[in-house]
Structures are given as C-alpha cells and as structure tokens.
Design an enzyme around this catalytic site. Structure first.
Site, short mmCIF file in Angstrom:
data_model
loop_
_atom_site.label_atom_id
_atom_site.label_comp_id
_atom_site.label_asym_id
_atom_site.label_seq_id
_atom_site.Cartn_x
_atom_site.Cartn_y
_atom_site.Cartn_z
NE ARG A 234 -34.99 -9.91 -21.38
CZ ARG A 234 -35.21 -10.42 -20.14
NH1 ARG A 234 -36.49 -11.51 -20.10
NH2 ARG A 234 -34.86 -10.06 -19.01
CD GLU A 263 -41.86 -7.31 -22.50
OE1 GLU A 263 -41.70 -6.89 -21.57
OE2 GLU A 263 -41.60 -8.45 -22.97
CG HIS A 281 -41.71 -9.80 -18.87
ND1 HIS A 281 -40.87 -9.05 -19.64
CD2 HIS A 281 -40.99 -10.71 -18.26
CE1 HIS A 281 -39.50 -9.66 -19.40
NE2 HIS A 281 -39.67 -10.51 -18.64
N1 LIG Z 1 -39.92 -14.05 -18.71
C1 LIG Z 1 -39.30 -13.80 -18.03
O1 LIG Z 1 -39.76 -13.22 -16.98
C2 LIG Z 1 -37.87 -14.44 -17.86
C3 LIG Z 1 -36.93 -14.40 -19.07
N2 LIG Z 1 -35.85 -14.84 -18.71
C4 LIG Z 1 -34.95 -14.98 -20.04
O2 LIG Z 1 -34.49 -16.40 -20.00
C5 LIG Z 1 -33.08 -16.16 -20.71
C6 LIG Z 1 -32.65 -17.62 -20.36
O3 LIG Z 1 -32.23 -17.71 -18.99
P1 LIG Z 1 -31.45 -18.75 -18.40
O4 LIG Z 1 -31.96 -20.28 -18.89
O5 LIG Z 1 -30.98 -18.50 -17.06
O6 LIG Z 1 -29.94 -18.57 -19.14
P2 LIG Z 1 -29.05 -19.54 -19.80
O7 LIG Z 1 -27.70 -19.10 -20.33
O8 LIG Z 1 -28.68 -20.69 -18.66
O9 LIG Z 1 -29.42 -20.46 -21.24
C7 LIG Z 1 -29.69 -19.96 -22.45
C8 LIG Z 1 -29.26 -21.16 -23.22
O10 LIG Z 1 -29.73 -20.66 -24.57
C9 LIG Z 1 -28.83 -21.15 -25.46
N3 LIG Z 1 -28.66 -20.22 -26.65
C10 LIG Z 1 -27.96 -19.04 -26.77
N4 LIG Z 1 -28.13 -18.55 -28.08
C11 LIG Z 1 -28.71 -19.38 -28.62
C12 LIG Z 1 -28.91 -19.59 -30.25
N5 LIG Z 1 -28.70 -18.60 -31.00
N6 LIG Z 1 -29.60 -20.67 -30.65
C13 LIG Z 1 -29.97 -21.72 -29.55
N7 LIG Z 1 -29.57 -21.81 -28.24
C14 LIG Z 1 -28.91 -20.48 -27.82
C15 LIG Z 1 -27.44 -21.10 -24.61
O11 LIG Z 1 -26.45 -22.01 -25.13
C16 LIG Z 1 -27.93 -21.52 -23.36
O12 LIG Z 1 -27.91 -22.98 -23.36
C17 LIG Z 1 -32.55 -15.05 -20.07
O13 LIG Z 1 -31.51 -14.50 -20.71
C18 LIG Z 1 -33.69 -14.07 -20.01
O14 LIG Z 1 -33.88 -13.25 -21.30
C19 LIG Z 1 -35.27 -15.27 -17.73
C20 LIG Z 1 -35.97 -15.00 -16.41
C21 LIG Z 1 -37.46 -14.57 -16.47
O1 LIG Z 2 -38.33 -10.79 -13.76
C1 LIG Z 2 -38.57 -10.86 -14.94
O2 LIG Z 2 -39.76 -10.62 -15.37
C2 LIG Z 2 -37.62 -10.71 -15.78
O3 LIG Z 2 -37.52 -11.10 -17.00
C3 LIG Z 2 -36.35 -10.03 -15.12
O4 LIG Z 2 -35.39 -11.21 -15.08
P1 LIG Z 2 -34.46 -11.67 -16.27
O5 LIG Z 2 -33.66 -10.28 -16.41
O6 LIG Z 2 -35.54 -12.11 -17.27
O7 LIG Z 2 -34.06 -12.64 -15.32
#
Ligand SMILES: NC(=O)C1=CN([C@@H]2O[C@H](COP(=O)(O)OP(=O)(O)OC[C@H]3O[C@@H](n4cnc5c(N)ncnc54)[C@H](O)[C@@H]3O)[C@@H](O)[C@H]2O)C=CC1
Ligand SMILES: O=C(O)C(=O)COP(=O)(O)O
Length: 314
Positions: A234, A263, A281
């Site tokens: 993010r 954004e 994004h």
């Molecule tokens: N660019 C995009 O379109 C997308 C972005 N995302 C973002 O990716 C993020 C991660 O998704 P997942 O991998 O499924 O989540 P997840 O919960 O499986 O992984 C997140 C990891 O970050 C770690 N973490 C949390 N706070 C931390 C910190 N302060 N320092 C170091 N590590 C920390 C957690 O321990 C966890 O291992 C989502 O929350 C979302 O914001 C997700 C999907 C699409």
């Molecule tokens: O679809 C995306 O681009 C998103 O980031 C939305 O998915 P997320 O909320 O990041 O799992």
C-alpha cells in the site's frame, strides 16, 4: 437481505449477487465518502466495499448500524477501521489467497521492468529516437542469481520469493514483524539488514496505521546504490518523500511502484524520473482474479445469510 455493492464488479459476480440478494450498486465509481458510509450503514443489511471506501472510526461510530457484515473485495482492509466495526457489532471479511499470485506477478513485472529499464526503453522506441542496437546501450541490472529482500513475508511475499528463487535462481532474505519459518529463505533481524544485502527490496506488508511510513530513509540509506525498490503493498507503507529524496541522491538505482500514498495522485518528481516504473495499482487486475475475489466476497455473504461460520473473517 439488501446488499450494497460499492463499485461495479465483473458480470458473473454481479449476476450471482443479484440472484441471491436485493442488490443496490452505487451509481459512481468514486470511493465512498465518510458521509456515504454512515448513510449506507443505516440502510443496508450487508455491504460489499472495495479499497478506498472511507470506513473510518468516525463514519462507523456515527450511526446505529443496520449493517451486520462488510464483505470486503480484496485482502487489504486498511480502509476499514475493524475495531470500530467490531464495537458496532459489524463483522468484516476479506479475500485472502484470491489475490496472491496476480499480485506476485505484478511484483515480478515491476522488478524486471525496473531492472531492465523496460519502461524507459518503451518510451525511447515510441519517441522515434532509438538509433539501433549498441553493446553499451541502456545497460540494466541482471536479475538472475541476485539477492531479493522481502519486507512482509506473508502470502504475497512468499509467492514473490518462490518466483524469484525458482524462476531466477535468486537468494531470498526477508524481514517480517513476527518470526517466520520459510523454506529456502533467510530471516534477518531488521529491514535495514535486508536493505544492506539485497539487490532488490520488495515491500509486501499490509497498509494501515501500524505500517504507515514503515519504510523510509533508514531503509533507503541502507540500500546499495545499484539496488532497486519495489512496492506492491500500500502506498502509505512507504514514506514517498523519503523515497524521492533517496532516488534523487542516488542512494538506490531505481524503483517500481504499483501503489502511492495519495492515489490516484502520483508525485511529479516520480513521473520525471526515467529510472522509476509507475503502474496504476494493477496488482489484481485480471478478469479471472477479480471474478475470484468477488466470488470469495459472495461466499462470505452467503455463509452469513445461511447462519454459517464466515470463511474469511478479518
Ligand atoms: N498492489 C495490489 O494490487 C495489491 C496489494 N495488496 C497488499 O498486499 C498486502 C499483503 O497481502 P498478503 O500477503 O495476502 O497479506 P499477509 O497478511 O499474508 O502478509 C503480510 C505480512 O506482512 C507482515 N507484516 C505486517 N506488519 C509488518 C511490519 N511492521 N514489518 C514487517 N512485516 C510486517 C505480516 O507478519 C505478514 O507476514 C495486503 O494487505 C494489501 O494491502 C494485496 C493485493 C493486491
Ligand atoms: O485489486 C487490487 O488492486 C487491490 O489492491 C485490491 O486488492 P487488495 O485489497 O489489495 O487485496
């Protein structure tokens, strides 16, 4: 039960939602404002929100809600104050897993585009100024066999690690909030320790108050001058001003960004830099993935309707 869907979703998702619920689709594609959120919470049993919708503590606590469930479209829920929702008896679900591979693929796209200067090269060809192949033209960073450092080794971080290790023979180091045991990857004690040894640093944590500006000057200053930084998490996870300053000073060689602090605004200073790849994004933007995310959100709504356990509670 009536259901508000905050933005148009793929046809298959809309059709299924309409078959199961009394659906209202918002007329605009803008994110929901706090005022809209408060009004919606008073009017709908169920809401299917998306990122950017302003489910803040103020908006949620301003009403005695009719809403019982926010079935978020997306894994990231930093736009929802989950504590405030809980205090109002509103459950929250998300769509983990559905987004993992697509988002890891966009991380690879950004890594390769930035390392191999693909955006710059594309602009050169389109400008008509390309003068032909040269042995020393546009030399980039060779990704194969390099060290990739991942900050946030969750589902997406691990999917990125697998792609880098299995596809590109990279060594993987990472920093994570908690201790993790990830095969074939070495956990280091700090983000700065990761930044010192990595040729590519990738941010893959969740957003929200606990990670706001998690990655800033101390990480960029620790990076090697030939290294690149990639963010698919993010925008607010990164101190964007510190990133710009570090790029301008040459503390790192380039950056690949899918997300931004405000954004859809992207700072002019980033747009001006040839060594920065900027995507709008795109993490999960395929019809298959967006349909999968929508179906997962509907599974949570249907479980709620049937009085069953929610598959993906936040
Ligand atoms: N660019 C995009 O379109 C997308 C972005 N995302 C973002 O990716 C993020 C991660 O998704 P997942 O991998 O499924 O989540 P997840 O919960 O499986 O992984 C997140 C990891 O970050 C770690 N973490 C949390 N706070 C931390 C910190 N302060 N320092 C170091 N590590 C920390 C957690 O321990 C966890 O291992 C989502 O929350 C979302 O914001 C997700 C999907 C699409
Ligand atoms: O679809 C995306 O681009 C998103 O980031 C939305 O998915 P997320 O909320 O990041 O799992």
């Amino acid at each position: 039960m009536n259901l508000l869907i905050s933005r148009l979703l793929p046809d298959a998702v809309m059709d299924k939602a309409r078959a199961e619920f009394d659906v209202t689709l918002r007329k605009t594609s803008d994110p929901m404002t706090e005022v809209e959120v408060t009004e919606a919470l008073a009017a709908y049993d169920l809401i299917l929100p998306t990122l950017g919708d302003q489910f803040t503590a103020a908006a949620i606590s301003a009403v005695t809600p009719r809403t019982k469930l926010l079935a978020n479209f997306g894994v990231g829920f930093n736009h929802i104050d989950v504590g405030a929702a809980k205090a109002q008896g509103i459950k929250v679900t998300n769509t983990p897993g559905a987004v993992t591979d697509a988002t890891a693929d966009i991380a690879m796209t950004l890594m390769l585009m930035t390392a191999r200067r693909a955006g710059e090269g594309e602009r050169l060809v389109r400008s008509g100024n390309w003068t032909g192949w040269q042995p020393t033209q546009m030399l980039g960073l060779h990704l194969t066999g390099k060290t990739v450092g991942i900050i946030g080794m969750g589902r997406i971080g691990q999917a990125i690690a697998n792609r880098c290790r299995n596809g590109f023979g990279c060594k993987i180091v990472y920093a994570n909030r908690s201790r993790k045991d990830v095969d074939g990857a070495e956990q280091l004690d700090s983000m700065e320790a990761v930044a010192q040894v990595a040729d590519v640093v990738v941010a893959a944590t969740p957003g929200g108050p606990s990670t706001r500006h998690l990655i800033g000057a101390s990480v960029f200053d620790a990076m090697q001058p030939h290294a690149i930084f990639v963010n698919i998490s993010r925008g607010d996870v990164v101190d964007e001003a510190a990133l710009i300053a570090a790029l301008q000073s040459g503390a790192l060689a380039g950056a690949g960004l899918d997300v931004y602090e405000n954004e859809p605004q992207v700072p002019e200073a980033l747009i001006a830099m040839e060594n920065v790849t900027l995507l709008p994004h795109l993490g999960t933007n395929t019809l298959e993935v967006r349909t999968g995310m929508g179906m997962m959100a509907l599974d949570n709504l249907l479980a709620f309707k049937a009085g069953k356990d929610l598959p993906n509670p936040v």
